[in-house]
Scaffold this active site. Structure first.
Site, mmCIF file in Angstrom:
data_model
loop_
_atom_site.group_PDB
_atom_site.id
_atom_site.type_symbol
_atom_site.label_atom_id
_atom_site.label_comp_id
_atom_site.label_asym_id
_atom_site.label_seq_id
_atom_site.Cartn_x
_atom_site.Cartn_y
_atom_site.Cartn_z
ATOM 1 N N ASP A 141 0.838 -1.207 0.000
ATOM 2 C CA ASP A 141 0.000 0.000 0.000
ATOM 3 C C ASP A 141 0.870 1.254 0.000
ATOM 4 O O ASP A 141 0.450 2.325 0.418
ATOM 5 C CB ASP A 141 -0.909 0.000 1.237
ATOM 6 C CG ASP A 141 -2.043 0.988 1.113
ATOM 7 O OD1 ASP A 141 -2.626 1.372 2.149
ATOM 8 O OD2 ASP A 141 -2.338 1.428 -0.024
ATOM 9 N N LYS A 144 2.847 3.286 -5.523
ATOM 10 C CA LYS A 144 2.327 2.233 -6.418
ATOM 11 C C LYS A 144 3.398 1.702 -7.368
ATOM 12 O O LYS A 144 3.430 0.515 -7.663
ATOM 13 C CB LYS A 144 1.123 2.745 -7.208
ATOM 14 C CG LYS A 144 0.064 3.368 -6.303
ATOM 15 C CD LYS A 144 -0.248 2.507 -5.061
ATOM 16 C CE LYS A 144 -0.804 3.319 -3.915
ATOM 17 N NZ LYS A 144 -0.808 2.576 -2.624
ATOM 18 N N ASP A 169 -3.291 -2.991 -2.492
ATOM 19 C CA ASP A 169 -4.315 -1.956 -2.569
ATOM 20 C C ASP A 169 -4.130 -1.141 -3.857
ATOM 21 O O ASP A 169 -3.069 -1.164 -4.483
ATOM 22 C CB ASP A 169 -4.196 -1.008 -1.349
ATOM 23 C CG ASP A 169 -5.391 -0.051 -1.275
ATOM 24 O OD1 ASP A 169 -5.250 0.994 -0.612
ATOM 25 O OD2 ASP A 169 -6.441 -0.341 -1.891
ATOM 26 N N ASN A 170 -5.164 -0.410 -4.265
ATOM 27 C CA ASN A 170 -5.084 0.601 -5.322
ATOM 28 C C ASN A 170 -4.661 0.107 -6.703
ATOM 29 O O ASN A 170 -3.985 0.844 -7.435
ATOM 30 C CB ASN A 170 -4.122 1.730 -4.908
ATOM 31 C CG ASN A 170 -4.395 2.242 -3.535
ATOM 32 O OD1 ASN A 170 -3.577 2.105 -2.630
ATOM 33 N ND2 ASN A 170 -5.580 2.841 -3.362
ATOM 34 N N GLU A 199 -11.597 4.360 -1.156
ATOM 35 C CA GLU A 199 -11.835 4.697 0.262
ATOM 36 C C GLU A 199 -12.713 5.944 0.444
ATOM 37 O O GLU A 199 -12.439 6.993 -0.113
ATOM 38 C CB GLU A 199 -10.527 4.881 1.043
ATOM 39 C CG GLU A 199 -9.471 5.715 0.376
ATOM 40 C CD GLU A 199 -8.456 4.851 -0.332
ATOM 41 O OE1 GLU A 199 -8.847 3.809 -0.869
ATOM 42 O OE2 GLU A 199 -7.288 5.233 -0.392
#
Ligand SMILES: O=C(NC/C=C/[C@H]1OC[C@H](O)[C@@H]1O)c1cc([N+](=O)[O-])cc(O)c1O
Ligand SMILES: [Mg+2]
Length: 217
Positions: A141, A144, A169-170, A199
């Site tokens: 996380d 990236k 994540d993401n 989120e």
């Protein structure tokens, strides 16, 4: 006197959350992000998937890259068994300082170690300096574009075993295209994509990717 968003969040948590109660800290943090100021926590929907992974896997040793304010660190650690632990790495000193306070507020300082260093440097020393044998759970996380560098480093260090879970994540917003291509193209992982809300934004879609390691140890 200018405070940062992260400092304002911590102040809100100290004023509204129950000391020593991880659930209260998480609920209060979600409330802050929905009513006061948005922040890049994993939040409820991604958090529920993370909870499910931790409950099913019952990991002993967890690694998180990108602590931020400690929301997901608390989320993971609250479900860990007594002897299990989480090492979480945050390169930003201001975020790391806030995260340590949030971890203390949740009463989880004995299970969570917040390290304020660059992730690559720590990964290279996990076996020698941090007494890690294998990683059961990795949560990506942080920046990236660093997911792919760090997962390759984790493989190089032979830190994964059959059944280890890498959760990212993401993968849609901001996105980690290089990582997705790598992990989905690798014979060493079985990956599953989950479409989730970004989120605290009920009208935006993001994605998380769960990859189970099935390769050589
Ligand atoms: O960059 C993200 N995370 C990595 C954090 C990076 C920060 O922490 C280390 C570094 O000092 C940087 O300031 C991120 C960004 C968004 N976003 O909406 O831009 C949403 C998310 O869930 C994220 O994890
Ligand atoms: Mg994130």
């Amino acid at each position: 006197k200018g405070t940062t968003r992260e400092q304002r969040a911590l102040k809100y948590l100290k004023e509204h959350a129950r000391q020593g109660d991880p659930d209260s800290v998480l609920e209060t943090f979600d409330e802050f992000c929905r009513t006061q100021e948005w922040a890049m926590n994993a939040a409820e929907e991604k958090g529920d998937i993370l909870d499910e992974i931790v409950r099913e896997l019952q990991p002993t040793t967890c690694l998180e890259l990108g602590t931020y304010c400690g929301y997901s660190a608390v989320r993971i650690a609250r479900n860990l068994s007594p002897s299990a632990r989480l090492i979480t790495i945050e390169v930003n000193p201001d975020y790391a300082a806030v995260a340590r306070e949030v971890v203390k507020l949740a009463g989880l300082q004995d299970k969570i170690e917040v390290i304020n260093l660059d992730s690559a440097d720590v990964i290279r020393e996990l076996k020698t300096k941090y007494d890690v044998t294998k990683l059961d759970l990795v949560f990506l996380d942080h920046w990236k574009y660093l997911y792919i560098r760090d997962i390759k480093l984790i493989e190089e260090e032979k830190l994964l075993k059959k059944g280890s879970v890498v959760f990212a994540d993401n993968v849609i917003i901001p996105g980690a295209p290089g990582y997705l291509e790598y992990i989905r193209g690798s014979k060493n992982y079985k990956s599953t994509f989950y479409s989730v809300h970004f989120e605290y934004m009920d009208d935006m879609k993001d994605g998380v990717e769960k990859s189970v390691y099935i390769g050589d140890e």
